[in-house]
Write an enzyme that holds these catalytic residues in place. Structure first.
Site, PDB file in Angstrom:
ATOM      1  N   VAL A  58      -7.942  -1.622  13.470  1.00 13.04           N
ATOM      2  CA  VAL A  58      -6.696  -1.098  14.071  1.00 13.04           C
ATOM      3  C   VAL A  58      -6.572   0.419  13.970  1.00 13.04           C
ATOM      4  O   VAL A  58      -5.700   1.010  14.607  1.00 13.04           O
ATOM      5  CB  VAL A  58      -5.426  -1.768  13.479  1.00 13.04           C
ATOM      6  CG1 VAL A  58      -5.366  -3.237  13.815  1.00 13.04           C
ATOM      7  CG2 VAL A  58      -5.301  -1.515  11.985  1.00 13.04           C
ATOM      8  N   TYR A 148       0.098   4.400  -0.781  1.00 10.68           N
ATOM      9  CA  TYR A 148       0.594   3.146  -0.192  1.00 10.68           C
ATOM     10  C   TYR A 148       2.103   3.242   0.097  1.00 10.68           C
ATOM     11  O   TYR A 148       2.564   2.877   1.182  1.00 10.68           O
ATOM     12  CB  TYR A 148       0.289   2.019  -1.175  1.00 10.68           C
ATOM     13  CG  TYR A 148       0.601   0.618  -0.681  1.00 10.68           C
ATOM     14  CD1 TYR A 148      -0.247  -0.035   0.212  1.00 10.68           C
ATOM     15  CD2 TYR A 148       1.731  -0.065  -1.132  1.00 10.68           C
ATOM     16  CE1 TYR A 148       0.031  -1.333   0.640  1.00 10.68           C
ATOM     17  CE2 TYR A 148       2.008  -1.352  -0.710  1.00 10.68           C
ATOM     18  CZ  TYR A 148       1.154  -1.983   0.179  1.00 10.68           C
ATOM     19  OH  TYR A 148       1.434  -3.269   0.596  1.00 10.68           O
TER      20      TYR A 148
HETATM   21  P1  NDP Z   1      -5.034  -9.251   2.624  1.00  7.91           P
HETATM   22  O1  NDP Z   1      -5.930  -8.159   2.111  1.00  7.91           O
HETATM   23  O2  NDP Z   1      -5.106 -10.586   1.947  1.00  7.91           O
HETATM   24  O3  NDP Z   1      -5.263  -9.439   4.194  1.00  7.91           O
HETATM   25  C1  NDP Z   1      -5.247  -8.318   5.049  1.00  7.91           C
HETATM   26  C2  NDP Z   1      -6.204  -8.537   6.217  1.00  7.91           C
HETATM   27  O4  NDP Z   1      -6.163  -7.351   7.038  1.00  7.91           O
HETATM   28  C3  NDP Z   1      -7.663  -8.727   5.761  1.00  7.91           C
HETATM   29  O5  NDP Z   1      -8.284  -9.760   6.493  1.00  7.91           O
HETATM   30  C4  NDP Z   1      -8.262  -7.354   6.091  1.00  7.91           C
HETATM   31  O6  NDP Z   1      -9.667  -7.392   6.342  1.00  7.91           O
HETATM   32  C5  NDP Z   1      -7.502  -6.966   7.354  1.00  7.91           C
HETATM   33  N1  NDP Z   1      -7.616  -5.534   7.612  1.00  7.91           N
HETATM   34  C6  NDP Z   1      -7.651  -4.531   6.687  1.00  7.91           C
HETATM   35  N2  NDP Z   1      -7.832  -3.350   7.314  1.00  7.91           N
HETATM   36  C7  NDP Z   1      -7.906  -3.616   8.639  1.00  7.91           C
HETATM   37  C8  NDP Z   1      -8.111  -2.808   9.788  1.00  7.91           C
HETATM   38  N3  NDP Z   1      -8.288  -1.492   9.692  1.00  7.91           N
HETATM   39  N4  NDP Z   1      -8.136  -3.403  11.002  1.00  7.91           N
HETATM   40  C9  NDP Z   1      -7.998  -4.737  11.125  1.00  7.91           C
HETATM   41  N5  NDP Z   1      -7.829  -5.557  10.071  1.00  7.91           N
HETATM   42  C10 NDP Z   1      -7.769  -5.001   8.840  1.00  7.91           C
HETATM   43  O7  NDP Z   1      -3.543  -8.668   2.550  1.00  7.91           O
HETATM   44  P2  NDP Z   1      -2.114  -9.413   2.375  1.00  7.91           P
HETATM   45  O8  NDP Z   1      -2.096 -10.652   3.183  1.00  7.91           O
HETATM   46  O9  NDP Z   1      -1.784  -9.447   0.934  1.00  7.91           O
HETATM   47  O10 NDP Z   1      -1.156  -8.311   3.023  1.00  7.91           O
HETATM   48  C11 NDP Z   1      -0.797  -8.312   4.401  1.00  7.91           C
HETATM   49  C12 NDP Z   1       0.204  -7.186   4.650  1.00  7.91           C
HETATM   50  O11 NDP Z   1       1.338  -7.358   3.798  1.00  7.91           O
HETATM   51  C13 NDP Z   1      -0.356  -5.792   4.337  1.00  7.91           C
HETATM   52  O12 NDP Z   1       0.149  -4.873   5.261  1.00  7.91           O
HETATM   53  C14 NDP Z   1       0.197  -5.501   2.948  1.00  7.91           C
HETATM   54  O13 NDP Z   1       0.298  -4.137   2.698  1.00  7.91           O
HETATM   55  C15 NDP Z   1       1.552  -6.173   3.057  1.00  7.91           C
HETATM   56  N6  NDP Z   1       2.126  -6.499   1.753  1.00  7.91           N
HETATM   57  C16 NDP Z   1       1.506  -7.404   0.924  1.00  7.91           C
HETATM   58  C17 NDP Z   1       2.058  -7.704  -0.297  1.00  7.91           C
HETATM   59  C18 NDP Z   1       1.437  -8.672  -1.239  1.00  7.91           C
HETATM   60  O14 NDP Z   1       1.931  -8.803  -2.391  1.00  7.91           O
HETATM   61  N7  NDP Z   1       0.393  -9.404  -0.863  1.00  7.91           N
HETATM   62  C19 NDP Z   1       3.308  -7.071  -0.742  1.00  7.91           C
HETATM   63  C20 NDP Z   1       3.866  -6.146   0.209  1.00  7.91           C
HETATM   64  C21 NDP Z   1       3.294  -5.892   1.410  1.00  7.91           C
HETATM   65  P3  NDP Z   1     -10.667  -6.879   5.164  1.00  7.91           P
HETATM   66  O15 NDP Z   1     -10.363  -7.725   3.956  1.00  7.91           O
HETATM   67  O16 NDP Z   1     -12.022  -7.118   5.749  1.00  7.91           O
HETATM   68  O17 NDP Z   1     -10.330  -5.426   4.940  1.00  7.91           O
END
Ligand code: NDP
Length: 245
Positions: A58, A148
């Protein structure tokens, strides 16, 4: 089946919160397009004829434009965009490298901006749409997360500004600020730290990806059509303040 045949885009939908959002919309009979850095074989979800997986980044405008043109070659509209992809590179500022700042700002802030720019030309023409941005409770400030927190605060500001710019086209833009949610991202933490973090939450436990997916579904639904430019915390009460228990 509130979202039957609606076109939904979810970024970072391969696992964690994103995968749960994808599942929510598939259960509602929507057609879901996912862009994630992972190869589709690594996606944590089952095959579904309404699910289209694209490997892309992205932060890369070419990937974003190509992805959106793929979506539009299959579909006549984009009804919902969920900007969920995000990364962590935590450390106190005196130990944080510049590249960790840039990487986090790029994925968590520039990525949603590129996605919004690409879909809003479509949503403005169709005079409808919903955008839900996954921010974080950390936007309020969090020790060891200067990169972050700034990225997620920036995402809240982006949400509020686009809410103003797009309201006349019946497009709402809202943000969700999750607290600690049990996902592969947070399970990468030392288990002791995870437990300590749970103890800082008034409800004394982490949330689940479905807690976020359910709110995304509500914000994307017709029931939420007058909610615009808001940030809603889903964090077991942590954003309310310190608990003495
Ligand atoms: P995960 O790391 O479990 O999943 C995130 C996914 O996004 C992964 O598959 C990752 O791929 C993909 N991703 C990362 N960078 C890119 C990119 N540049 N382009 C496309 N895909 C990408 O994260 P969570 O499910 O925990 O979090 C999801 C969202 O929620 C995030 O924005 C996070 O900041 C937010 N969030 C999460 C919290 C939590 O406690 N879990 C709390 C607050 C907010 P890859 O692993 O290959 O990088």
């Amino acid at each position: 089946m509130k979202f039957k045949n609606k076109t939904i885009i979810v970024t970072g939908g391969a696992r964690g919160i994103g995968a749960s959002i994808v599942q929510y919309f598939l259960d509602e009979a929507a057609v879901v397009y996912v862009i994630d850095k992972k190869n589709p074989t690594e996606f944590n979800m089952i095959n579904n004829e309404n699910l289209f997986l694209v490997t892309g980044d992205v932060t890369n405008n070419n990937d974003v434009e190509l992805f959106i043109s793929d979506v539009m070659s299959e579909s006549s509209s984009v009804d919902v965009l969920v900007n969920n992809a995000g990364i962590l590179r935590d450390n106190v500022i005196w130990k944080l490298e510049e590249e960790d700042f840039d990487a986090v700002i790029n994925v968590n802030l520039k990525g949603p901006w590129l996605m919004c720019r690409a879909v809003t030309s479509i949503m403005r023409k169709q005079n409808s749409g919903r955008i839900v941005n996954i921010s974080s409770r950390s936007w309020l400030g969090n020790f060891g997360q200067s990169n972050y927190s700034a990225s997620k605060g920036g995402l809240v500001s982006l949400t509020r500004t686009l809410a103003l710019e797009l309201a006349r086209n019946n497009i709402t833009v809202n943000a969700i600020a999750p607290g600690l949610i049990d996902t592969p991202m947070t399970r990468n933490l030392d288990p002791e730290i995870f437990k300590k973090l749970e103890n800082t939450i008034p409800m004394k436990k982490a949330g689940h990806p479905e807690d976020i997916a359910n709110l995304v579904g509500f914000l994307a639904s017709d029931e939420a059509k007058f909610i615009n430019g808001q940030v809603i915390h889903v964090d077991g009460g942590k954003s309310v303040g310190a608990s003495i228990h």
